[in-house]
Design a protein around this motif. Sequence first.
Motif, PDB file in Angstrom:
ATOM      1  N   ILE A  28       0.822  -1.200   0.000  1.00 59.54           N
ATOM      2  CA  ILE A  28       0.000   0.000   0.000  1.00 59.54           C
ATOM      3  C   ILE A  28       0.856   1.251   0.000  1.00 59.54           C
ATOM      4  N   PHE A  29       0.559   2.142  -0.939  1.00 58.06           N
ATOM      5  CA  PHE A  29       1.227   3.438  -0.963  1.00 58.06           C
ATOM      6  C   PHE A  29       0.436   4.469  -0.168  1.00 58.06           C
ATOM      7  N   SER A  30      -0.869   4.506  -0.405  1.00 62.52           N
ATOM      8  CA  SER A  30      -1.718   5.436   0.341  1.00 62.52           C
ATOM      9  C   SER A  30      -3.164   4.964   0.294  1.00 62.52           C
ATOM     10  N   ILE A  31      -3.930   5.422   1.293  1.00 67.14           N
ATOM     11  CA  ILE A  31      -5.372   5.143   1.344  1.00 67.14           C
ATOM     12  C   ILE A  31      -6.111   6.463   1.377  1.00 67.14           C
ATOM     13  N   ASN A  32      -7.007   6.671   0.463  1.00 70.13           N
ATOM     14  CA  ASN A  32      -7.764   7.912   0.388  1.00 70.13           C
ATOM     15  C   ASN A  32      -9.108   7.748   1.098  1.00 70.13           C
ATOM     16  N   ASN A  33     -10.193   7.971   0.399  1.00 71.49           N
ATOM     17  CA  ASN A  33     -11.508   7.855   1.018  1.00 71.49           C
ATOM     18  C   ASN A  33     -11.827   6.399   1.355  1.00 71.49           C
ATOM     19  N   ALA A  34     -12.614   6.226   2.407  1.00 73.63           N
ATOM     20  CA  ALA A  34     -13.023   4.881   2.815  1.00 73.63           C
ATOM     21  C   ALA A  34     -14.453   4.943   3.340  1.00 73.63           C
ATOM     22  N   ALA A  35     -15.112   3.797   3.375  1.00 74.98           N
ATOM     23  CA  ALA A  35     -16.522   3.806   3.775  1.00 74.98           C
ATOM     24  C   ALA A  35     -16.966   2.431   4.266  1.00 74.98           C
ATOM     25  N   TRP A  36     -18.078   2.456   4.964  1.00 78.00           N
ATOM     26  CA  TRP A  36     -18.782   1.234   5.359  1.00 78.00           C
ATOM     27  C   TRP A  36     -20.133   1.211   4.659  1.00 78.00           C
ATOM     28  N   TYR A  37     -20.483   0.069   4.112  1.00 77.01           N
ATOM     29  CA  TYR A  37     -21.779  -0.182   3.515  1.00 77.01           C
ATOM     30  C   TYR A  37     -22.422  -1.378   4.235  1.00 77.01           C
ATOM     31  N   ARG A  38     -23.699  -1.536   4.039  1.00 79.30           N
ATOM     32  CA  ARG A  38     -24.363  -2.720   4.560  1.00 79.30           C
ATOM     33  C   ARG A  38     -25.440  -3.187   3.592  1.00 79.30           C
ATOM     34  N   GLN A  39     -25.733  -4.481   3.679  1.00 79.17           N
ATOM     35  CA  GLN A  39     -26.757  -5.062   2.817  1.00 79.17           C
ATOM     36  C   GLN A  39     -27.559  -6.066   3.614  1.00 79.17           C
ATOM     37  N   ALA A  40     -28.829  -5.759   3.783  1.00 76.72           N
ATOM     38  CA  ALA A  40     -29.744  -6.657   4.461  1.00 76.72           C
ATOM     39  C   ALA A  40     -30.355  -7.620   3.442  1.00 76.72           C
ATOM     40  N   PRO A  41     -30.848  -8.768   3.876  1.00 76.65           N
ATOM     41  CA  PRO A  41     -31.443  -9.738   2.947  1.00 76.65           C
ATOM     42  C   PRO A  41     -32.556  -9.109   2.119  1.00 76.65           C
ATOM     43  N   GLY A  42     -32.474  -9.287   0.813  1.00 80.30           N
ATOM     44  CA  GLY A  42     -33.492  -8.763  -0.079  1.00 80.30           C
ATOM     45  C   GLY A  42     -33.406  -7.280  -0.344  1.00 80.30           C
ATOM     46  N   GLU A  43     -32.388  -6.626   0.209  1.00 85.35           N
ATOM     47  CA  GLU A  43     -32.248  -5.186   0.043  1.00 85.35           C
ATOM     48  C   GLU A  43     -30.996  -4.859  -0.759  1.00 85.35           C
ATOM     49  N   GLN A  44     -30.957  -3.622  -1.255  1.00 89.74           N
ATOM     50  CA  GLN A  44     -29.759  -3.172  -1.956  1.00 89.74           C
ATOM     51  C   GLN A  44     -28.700  -2.738  -0.942  1.00 89.74           C
ATOM     52  N   ARG A  45     -27.465  -2.791  -1.375  1.00 90.91           N
ATOM     53  CA  ARG A  45     -26.379  -2.327  -0.516  1.00 90.91           C
ATOM     54  C   ARG A  45     -26.503  -0.816  -0.337  1.00 90.91           C
ATOM     55  N   GLU A  46     -26.347  -0.355   0.913  1.00 86.36           N
ATOM     56  CA  GLU A  46     -26.494   1.059   1.192  1.00 86.36           C
ATOM     57  C   GLU A  46     -25.283   1.596   1.943  1.00 86.36           C
ATOM     58  N   ASP A  89     -30.654  -2.786  12.067  1.00 84.39           N
ATOM     59  CA  ASP A  89     -29.247  -2.685  11.690  1.00 84.39           C
ATOM     60  C   ASP A  89     -28.680  -4.017  11.232  1.00 84.39           C
ATOM     61  N   THR A  90     -29.461  -5.080  11.364  1.00 87.02           N
ATOM     62  CA  THR A  90     -29.016  -6.408  10.948  1.00 87.02           C
ATOM     63  C   THR A  90     -28.720  -6.421   9.452  1.00 87.02           C
ATOM     64  N   ALA A  91     -27.504  -6.831   9.104  1.00 83.55           N
ATOM     65  CA  ALA A  91     -27.064  -6.839   7.710  1.00 83.55           C
ATOM     66  C   ALA A  91     -25.646  -7.403   7.643  1.00 83.55           C
ATOM     67  N   VAL A  92     -25.192  -7.619   6.428  1.00 88.26           N
ATOM     68  CA  VAL A  92     -23.771  -7.866   6.194  1.00 88.26           C
ATOM     69  C   VAL A  92     -23.125  -6.502   5.964  1.00 88.26           C
ATOM     70  N   TYR A  93     -22.079  -6.226   6.702  1.00 85.79           N
ATOM     71  CA  TYR A  93     -21.381  -4.949   6.610  1.00 85.79           C
ATOM     72  C   TYR A  93     -20.089  -5.120   5.820  1.00 85.79           C
ATOM     73  N   TYR A  94     -19.910  -4.218   4.856  1.00 87.89           N
ATOM     74  CA  TYR A  94     -18.748  -4.241   3.980  1.00 87.89           C
ATOM     75  C   TYR A  94     -17.972  -2.932   4.121  1.00 87.89           C
ATOM     76  N   CYS A  95     -16.664  -3.026   4.075  1.00 88.29           N
ATOM     77  CA  CYS A  95     -15.864  -1.800   3.995  1.00 88.29           C
ATOM     78  C   CYS A  95     -15.325  -1.675   2.570  1.00 88.29           C
ATOM     79  N   ASN A  96     -15.073  -0.446   2.173  1.00 80.90           N
ATOM     80  CA  ASN A  96     -14.326  -0.225   0.949  1.00 80.90           C
ATOM     81  C   ASN A  96     -13.358   0.914   1.140  1.00 80.90           C
ATOM     82  N   ALA A  97     -12.355   0.971   0.284  1.00 75.90           N
ATOM     83  CA  ALA A  97     -11.351   2.018   0.398  1.00 75.90           C
ATOM     84  C   ALA A  97     -10.698   2.240  -0.955  1.00 75.90           C
ATOM     85  N   GLU A  98     -10.365   3.507  -1.204  1.00 80.16           N
ATOM     86  CA  GLU A  98      -9.628   3.882  -2.410  1.00 80.16           C
ATOM     87  C   GLU A  98      -8.148   3.792  -2.067  1.00 80.16           C
ATOM     88  N   ILE A  99      -7.456   2.861  -2.692  1.00 81.53           N
ATOM     89  CA  ILE A  99      -6.081   2.575  -2.323  1.00 81.53           C
ATOM     90  C   ILE A  99      -5.156   2.680  -3.523  1.00 81.53           C
TER      91      ILE A  99
END
Length: 121
Positions: A28-46, A89-99
């Motif tokens: 890794i050289f650098s990490i810029n913006n990062a975020a947490w998303y979540r997706q509940a069953p039958g729902e879109q990732r938010e 709040d029940t969902a699968v939680y995902y992180c993402n990052a611009e790296i």
Amino acid sequence: QVQLVESGGGLVQAGGSLRLSCAASGSIFSINNAAWYRQAPGEQRELVASITGGGPTNYADSVKGRFTISRDNAKNTLYLQMNSLKPEDTAVYYCNAEIVSRQTLFLKLYWGQGTQVTVSS
């Protein structure tokens, strides 16, 4: 190879707390913006929360005042402190990052594999 690995999910009663972690590894050289998303069953990732490279944060209305996103740049780790959890709040939680990797010096968006959070009533 850059990877994001989440941890900290689990089962908690309503009103409880959990702290999610998202560790970035690899060349890794650098990490810029990062975020947490979540997706509940039958729902879109938010989007749950985001944090810029400089530190400003943004939250979904549904979690404002309850969740806190933070980062430790020295450890290449992103966190999500979740308090006063609700069954919705029940969902699968995902992180993402611009790296930027040291190998390519290109900016790329990476996603973690997700961690399950279940809040019982």
